[in-house]
Design an enzyme around this catalytic site. Structure first.
Site, mmCIF file in Angstrom:
data_model
loop_
_atom_site.group_PDB
_atom_site.id
_atom_site.type_symbol
_atom_site.label_atom_id
_atom_site.label_comp_id
_atom_site.label_asym_id
_atom_site.label_seq_id
_atom_site.Cartn_x
_atom_site.Cartn_y
_atom_site.Cartn_z
ATOM 1 N N ALA A 48 1.103 -1.257 -0.019
ATOM 2 C CA ALA A 48 -0.452 0.145 -0.446
ATOM 3 C C ALA A 48 0.874 1.093 0.157
ATOM 4 C CB ALA A 48 -0.773 0.154 1.255
ATOM 5 N N HIS A 49 -0.079 2.808 0.011
ATOM 6 C CA HIS A 49 0.674 3.863 0.130
ATOM 7 C C HIS A 49 1.516 4.105 1.313
ATOM 8 C CE1 HIS A 49 -2.050 5.574 2.445
ATOM 9 N NE2 HIS A 49 -2.969 4.563 2.224
#
EC number: 2.3.1.191
Length: 340
Positions: free
Chosen positions: A241-242
């Site tokens: 994820a980010h």
């Protein structure tokens, strides 16, 4: 292609026992070895095959002591598994990754540049203001967006997508279907119960010698960078994820998921289907077992975690030993209650 056993040994800095002039032209599993093939033995569970195999040569470790006569020539190296990996790498260079030139149709924007010795497959796309280094192989149907930087000697496999502003170092491999730099999962809850998308304006930075598996996704950062550090190896179908940071030489197996802003240390091992929640820090040399869930930061390096939610391995094994005996313990408890 055909090589002598002596030539293979020279490549591996190994020593030959047997006929060094024997020729090999194929890589075989030791249990399936046939004349002309070269195999390896690194796991003692497969030792019986070395006495039966028809392979012409077998790579073994320096300390291997056969219990009876072997027919193949032996190539002794420091570590048989590493030695065979070197052979696979050389074989791959000769057979798979030696393409050069440009197939049509292929597109590269006039503002972008690509180095010498490259290959661009049909229907590949390179956007604006992108720079690609020397000896990069870009296979068909792959997409490279705007403002991307790719170093030397990388391989972009068919169907891989590298989104805008991504930075990739040298000697990296992006496997088919991987998506690098897509939007992170950022949504702000509203008073009416809906969600408002948060613009994801950061990027992804992948350092040298990184491998990204097929259909793996690495999201761009909300701000700043999602970072995959030098030497990390990421399997197929992994979600990163980010703003995640993956440490140097960490390996992550298939279907693992790492939530936003978590930092993974170096030399960690994350097994298949493991899940890690966001905003955590995982210490160096942590091993996380298959299907393990991690909901807290791990501060002590070198631990092995297992279970859902994950806790220290020895404690888990003790608890699991009791868990297996719960039916019998329950029966004993009932008997004791009857006696009261």
């Amino acid at each position: 292609m055909e090589f002598t056993v002596e030539q293979v040994a020279s490549l591996l800095n190994g020593k030959v026992e047997g006929d060094g002039s024997t020729k090999v032209n194929r890589l075989d599993k030791i249990q399936d070895g046939q004349p002309g093939g070269i195999s390896f033995l690194s796991n003692e569970k497969y030792e019986n095959y070395i006495y039966e195999t028809a392979a012409s040569a077998v790579i073994v470790s320096e300390n291997f002591q056969p219990k009876k006569a072997v027919k193949p020539s032996l190539i002794r190296v420091k570590d048989a598994y590493t030695g065979f990996t070197q052979i696979l790498e050389a074989y791959s260079q000769f057979t798979k990754n030696n393409k050069t030139g440009v197939e049509q149709p292929a597109f590269i924007h006039e503002s972008s540049s690509i180095g010498d010795g490259h290959y661009r497959g049909a229907f590949s796309y390179i956007g604006q203001r992108t720079t690609v280094g020397d000896n990069v192989k870009i296979y068909p149907n792959s997409y490279i967006g705007d403002n991307v930087k790719i170093g030397h000697n990388c391989i972009i496999h068919p169907g891989a997508k590298i989104c805008n502003d991504t930075v990739i170092g040298s000697y990296c491999e992006i496997h088919p279907g991987a998506v690098i730099g897509s939007d992170g999962f950022g949504f702000a809850p509203q008073e009416d119960g809906t969600y408002k998308a948060i613009p994801q304006v950061g990027n992804v930075i992948i350092e040298d010698f990184v491998s990204i598996g097929a259909n793996t996704t690495v999201d761009c950062a909300t701000m700043g960078s999602t970072i995959i550090k030098k030497g990390a190896k990421i399997d197929n179908q992994v979600q990163i994820a980010h703003n995640v940071v993956i440490g140097e030489h960490t390996v992550i197996a298939a279907q693992a998921g790492i939530s936003g802003s978590t930092e993974i240390g170096k030399n960690c091992v994350i097994a298949g289907k493991a899940g890690i929640v966001g905003h955590l820090k995982i210490a160096d040399k942590t091993t996380i077992g298959a299907n393990t869930g991690i909901s807290r930061s791990i501060d002590t390096s070198g631990q092995t975690l297992f279970g859902y939610m994950g806790f220290e391995l020895k404690s888990f094994l003790k608890a699991y030993a009791i868990f297996k005996n719960l039916p019998q313990l329950q029966d004993r408890l009932r008997e004791l209650e009857k006696k009261q």
